[in-house]
Design a protein around this motif. Structure first.
Motif, PDB file in Angstrom:
ATOM      1  N   UNK A 300       0.822  -1.217   0.000  1.00  0.00           N
ATOM      2  CA  UNK A 300       0.000   0.000   0.000  1.00  0.00           C
ATOM      3  C   UNK A 300       0.862   1.276   0.000  1.00  0.00           C
ATOM      4  N   UNK A 301       2.087   1.142  -0.493  1.00  0.00           N
ATOM      5  CA  UNK A 301       2.987   2.316  -0.522  1.00  0.00           C
ATOM      6  C   UNK A 301       2.375   3.435  -1.372  1.00  0.00           C
ATOM      7  N   UNK A 302       2.624   4.658  -0.957  1.00  0.00           N
ATOM      8  CA  UNK A 302       2.125   5.814  -1.713  1.00  0.00           C
ATOM      9  C   UNK A 302       3.120   6.175  -2.799  1.00  0.00           C
ATOM     10  N   UNK A 303       2.611   6.505  -3.990  1.00  0.00           N
ATOM     11  CA  UNK A 303       3.437   7.081  -5.047  1.00  0.00           C
ATOM     12  C   UNK A 303       3.179   8.585  -5.049  1.00  0.00           C
ATOM     13  N   UNK A 304       4.257   9.365  -4.915  1.00  0.00           N
ATOM     14  CA  UNK A 304       4.117  10.831  -4.885  1.00  0.00           C
ATOM     15  C   UNK A 304       4.969  11.484  -5.963  1.00  0.00           C
ATOM     16  N   UNK A 305       4.537  12.652  -6.390  1.00  0.00           N
ATOM     17  CA  UNK A 305       5.312  13.478  -7.329  1.00  0.00           C
ATOM     18  C   UNK A 305       4.783  14.905  -7.208  1.00  0.00           C
ATOM     19  N   UNK A 306       5.704  15.868  -7.270  1.00  0.00           N
ATOM     20  CA  UNK A 306       5.292  17.273  -7.132  1.00  0.00           C
ATOM     21  C   UNK A 306       4.499  17.758  -8.350  1.00  0.00           C
ATOM     22  N   UNK A 307       4.716  17.107  -9.502  1.00  0.00           N
ATOM     23  CA  UNK A 307       4.160  17.500 -10.800  1.00  0.00           C
ATOM     24  C   UNK A 307       4.737  18.854 -11.254  1.00  0.00           C
ATOM     25  N   UNK A 308       4.905  19.072 -12.552  1.00  0.00           N
ATOM     26  CA  UNK A 308       4.549  18.136 -13.608  1.00  0.00           C
ATOM     27  C   UNK A 308       5.523  16.964 -13.667  1.00  0.00           C
ATOM     28  N   UNK A 309       4.985  15.761 -14.000  1.00  0.00           N
ATOM     29  CA  UNK A 309       5.825  14.569 -14.156  1.00  0.00           C
ATOM     30  C   UNK A 309       5.984  14.279 -15.641  1.00  0.00           C
ATOM     31  N   UNK A 310       7.126  13.731 -15.998  1.00  0.00           N
ATOM     32  CA  UNK A 310       7.340  13.353 -17.394  1.00  0.00           C
ATOM     33  C   UNK A 310       6.897  11.905 -17.568  1.00  0.00           C
ATOM     34  N   UNK A 311       5.639  11.763 -17.994  1.00  0.00           N
ATOM     35  CA  UNK A 311       5.021  10.435 -18.172  1.00  0.00           C
ATOM     36  C   UNK A 311       5.784   9.632 -19.212  1.00  0.00           C
ATOM     37  N   UNK A 312       5.966   8.360 -18.912  1.00  0.00           N
ATOM     38  CA  UNK A 312       6.667   7.483 -19.846  1.00  0.00           C
ATOM     39  C   UNK A 312       8.172   7.502 -19.642  1.00  0.00           C
ATOM     40  N   UNK A 313       8.669   8.486 -18.924  1.00  0.00           N
ATOM     41  CA  UNK A 313      10.103   8.543 -18.618  1.00  0.00           C
ATOM     42  C   UNK A 313      10.330   8.384 -17.107  1.00  0.00           C
ATOM     43  N   UNK A 314       9.969   9.403 -16.322  1.00  0.00           N
ATOM     44  CA  UNK A 314      10.143   9.275 -14.865  1.00  0.00           C
ATOM     45  C   UNK A 314       9.258   8.167 -14.299  1.00  0.00           C
ATOM     46  N   UNK A 315       8.070   8.048 -14.867  1.00  0.00           N
ATOM     47  CA  UNK A 315       7.040   7.182 -14.292  1.00  0.00           C
ATOM     48  C   UNK A 315       6.135   6.655 -15.401  1.00  0.00           C
ATOM     49  N   UNK A 316       5.626   5.428 -15.217  1.00  0.00           N
ATOM     50  CA  UNK A 316       4.692   4.874 -16.212  1.00  0.00           C
ATOM     51  C   UNK A 316       3.293   5.444 -15.969  1.00  0.00           C
ATOM     52  N   UNK A 319       1.446   3.576 -13.127  1.00  0.00           N
ATOM     53  CA  UNK A 319       1.713   3.999 -11.745  1.00  0.00           C
ATOM     54  C   UNK A 319       1.057   5.344 -11.472  1.00  0.00           C
ATOM     55  N   UNK A 320       1.226   6.257 -12.400  1.00  0.00           N
ATOM     56  CA  UNK A 320       0.720   7.619 -12.171  1.00  0.00           C
ATOM     57  C   UNK A 320      -0.798   7.646 -11.992  1.00  0.00           C
ATOM     58  N   UNK A 321      -1.484   6.800 -12.772  1.00  0.00           N
ATOM     59  CA  UNK A 321      -2.950   6.774 -12.712  1.00  0.00           C
ATOM     60  C   UNK A 321      -3.471   5.612 -11.874  1.00  0.00           C
ATOM     61  N   UNK A 322      -2.570   4.915 -11.193  1.00  0.00           N
ATOM     62  CA  UNK A 322      -2.955   3.722 -10.436  1.00  0.00           C
ATOM     63  C   UNK A 322      -3.448   4.034  -9.037  1.00  0.00           C
ATOM     64  N   UNK A 323      -3.874   3.007  -8.321  1.00  0.00           N
ATOM     65  CA  UNK A 323      -4.500   3.195  -7.003  1.00  0.00           C
ATOM     66  C   UNK A 323      -3.540   3.679  -5.910  1.00  0.00           C
ATOM     67  N   UNK A 324      -2.247   3.509  -6.114  1.00  0.00           N
ATOM     68  CA  UNK A 324      -1.295   3.946  -5.077  1.00  0.00           C
ATOM     69  C   UNK A 324      -0.860   5.409  -5.278  1.00  0.00           C
ATOM     70  N   UNK A 325      -1.250   5.980  -6.394  1.00  0.00           N
ATOM     71  CA  UNK A 325      -0.848   7.360  -6.700  1.00  0.00           C
ATOM     72  C   UNK A 325      -1.694   8.361  -5.925  1.00  0.00           C
ATOM     73  N   UNK A 326      -1.022   9.317  -5.261  1.00  0.00           N
ATOM     74  CA  UNK A 326      -1.751  10.354  -4.501  1.00  0.00           C
ATOM     75  C   UNK A 326      -1.448  11.746  -5.071  1.00  0.00           C
ATOM     76  N   UNK A 327      -1.060  11.771  -6.347  1.00  0.00           N
ATOM     77  CA  UNK A 327      -0.533  13.020  -6.914  1.00  0.00           C
ATOM     78  C   UNK A 327      -1.551  14.162  -6.969  1.00  0.00           C
ATOM     79  N   UNK A 328      -2.832  13.818  -7.165  1.00  0.00           N
ATOM     80  CA  UNK A 328      -3.802  14.929  -7.266  1.00  0.00           C
ATOM     81  C   UNK A 328      -4.229  15.435  -5.887  1.00  0.00           C
ATOM     82  N   UNK A 329      -4.251  14.539  -4.903  1.00  0.00           N
ATOM     83  CA  UNK A 329      -4.472  15.001  -3.519  1.00  0.00           C
ATOM     84  C   UNK A 329      -3.299  15.879  -3.085  1.00  0.00           C
ATOM     85  N   UNK A 330      -2.106  15.469  -3.516  1.00  0.00           N
ATOM     86  CA  UNK A 330      -0.881  16.223  -3.201  1.00  0.00           C
ATOM     87  C   UNK A 330      -0.973  17.621  -3.841  1.00  0.00           C
ATOM     88  N   UNK A 331      -1.378  17.655  -5.113  1.00  0.00           N
ATOM     89  CA  UNK A 331      -1.514  18.957  -5.795  1.00  0.00           C
ATOM     90  C   UNK A 331      -2.583  19.809  -5.104  1.00  0.00           C
TER      91      UNK A 331
END
Ligand code: CP
Length: 346
Positions: A300-316, A319-331
């Motif tokens: 259940x680890x959280x995936x975080x990123x400050x955004x903008x993220x470089x999709x396909x390079x830094x992260x797939x 992962x970015x759109x998956x259930x462990x991603x909290x990027x929009x709550x973070x934003x």
């Protein structure tokens, strides 16, 4: 320990604040988030106050979260593009009738309003490490109103406060949760060290078990990592450096894979030679957060990123759109944490 009042303080780096003070920012941020969700007006907090936001760089989250946040608090945030005013500059870098000395800009704006926020890193300073941070300090030297750092080349304290707010919200506590700040590949090296440096400052100050992972050549500022070791010791957390992404991810509660440029190579970039930087990036393309890599961390680890993220390079995308991603709550939390900072220091 006796703490200083937060009123009137500059917000340049979380290094200037104690664990207790950071907890105050978090408590107020959660309270303001609750009030916003419940539709409770809180526009009396900064009614009729003005915030001047000087941007030398582009932004989506920082600009809009400050503007919306200030509206909700009853004040007004003025957007000032650095090239649409007389560009604030320090002595020795001035151009006649094109720039205006920072000391003059600061002393004029404080006659009108209540705080000045600045974003400056990279191109405006030719990628000379520390120079953008010195602009923040120069603004602070000339005014009595608070200076807020909206990201310089060393620190992004608004992002870091938001990051720990989001972890606390998701995991319920910060103490001894394993937080992995890792380098990840992107085709662009034009990324400052501010986000990882501020994230490890915040996490070590709050007692997390922090692992800083990167390939050789991407080490963070030693002065900051040394300070983080001290913060961890004081807070009951820990701080380690790793050169292995997989090893770092083992048993992690939070992973934060993100690209930044090499501090050592920025010295060459500043002299006009980016060949070493490009070579270093080419050699480390396998530093990427895909699902296989994320699966090494806790289930259940959280995936975080400050955004903008470089999709396909830094992260797939997975992962970015998956259930462990909290990027929009973070934003989203950028706005609530910054409202706490503004309410307390202004
Ligand atoms: N994370 C962050 O600071 O986003 P912006 O560059 O969009 O402001």
């Amino acid at each position: 320990m006796q703490t200083k009042s937060l009123r009137g303080r500059d917000f340049l780096t979380l290094r200037d604040f104690t664990e207790e003070e950071i907890n105050t920012f978090l408590d107020v941020g959660f309270d303001l988030k609750r009030r916003f969700a419940m539709g409770e007006k809180h526009s009396h907090l900064l009614e009729d106050k003005s915030l001047y936001m000087v941007f030398y760089n582009q932004s989506l989250r920082t600009r809009n979260s400050f503007e919306s946040g200030m509206t909700q608090l009853g004040g007004h945030a003025h957007f000032l593009a650095s090239d649409k005013i007389y560009t604030p500059a320090v002595e020795g870098e001035e151009k006649a009738y094109s720039t205006e000395r920072v000391s003059d800009v600061a002393r004029v704006l404080e006659r009108y309003g209540d705080a000045i926020a600045i974003r400056m890193y990279g191109p405006p300073t030719g990628w000379v490490y520390g120079k953008a941070n010195s602009y923040m300090e120069e603004f602070a030297r000339w005014t009595d109103i608070p200076i807020l750092n909206m990201e310089c080349d060393k620190y992004h304290p608004c992002q870091a406060l938001t990051d720990i707010m989001t972890v606390k919200e998701k995991l319920g506590q910060l103490k001894n949760k394993k937080f992995v700040m890792s380098w990840a590949y992107s085709p662009s090296y034009e990324k400052p060290l501010s986000v990882p440096q501020s994230a490890i400052i915040a996490a070590t100050k709050m007692g997390m078990d922090v692992v800083q992972a990167q390939p050789k050549g991407f080490e963070l500022d030693e002065e900051i990592t040394d300070a983080c070791a001290g913060y961890a010791e004081k807070s009951g957390g820990s701080f380690e450096v790793s050169y292995d992404m997989e090893e770092a991810f083992e048993d992690a509660d939070v992973v934060y894979p993100k690209c930044w440029g090499s501090k050592a190579e920025f010295e060459n970039v500043a002299q006009g030679d980016d060949s070493g930087m490009k070579k270093l990036f080419e050699e480390n393309k396998d530093w990427k957060c895909d699902q296989e890599m994320l699966d090494i961390a806790k289930d259940d680890a959280l995936y975080m990123h400050c955004l903008p993220a470089d999709r396909g390079w830094e992260v797939s995308n997975e992962v970015m759109d998956g259930p462990q991603s909290v990027i929009f709550d973070e934003a989203e939390n950028r706005m609530h944490s910054q409202k706490a900072v503004m309410s307390l220091v202004m």
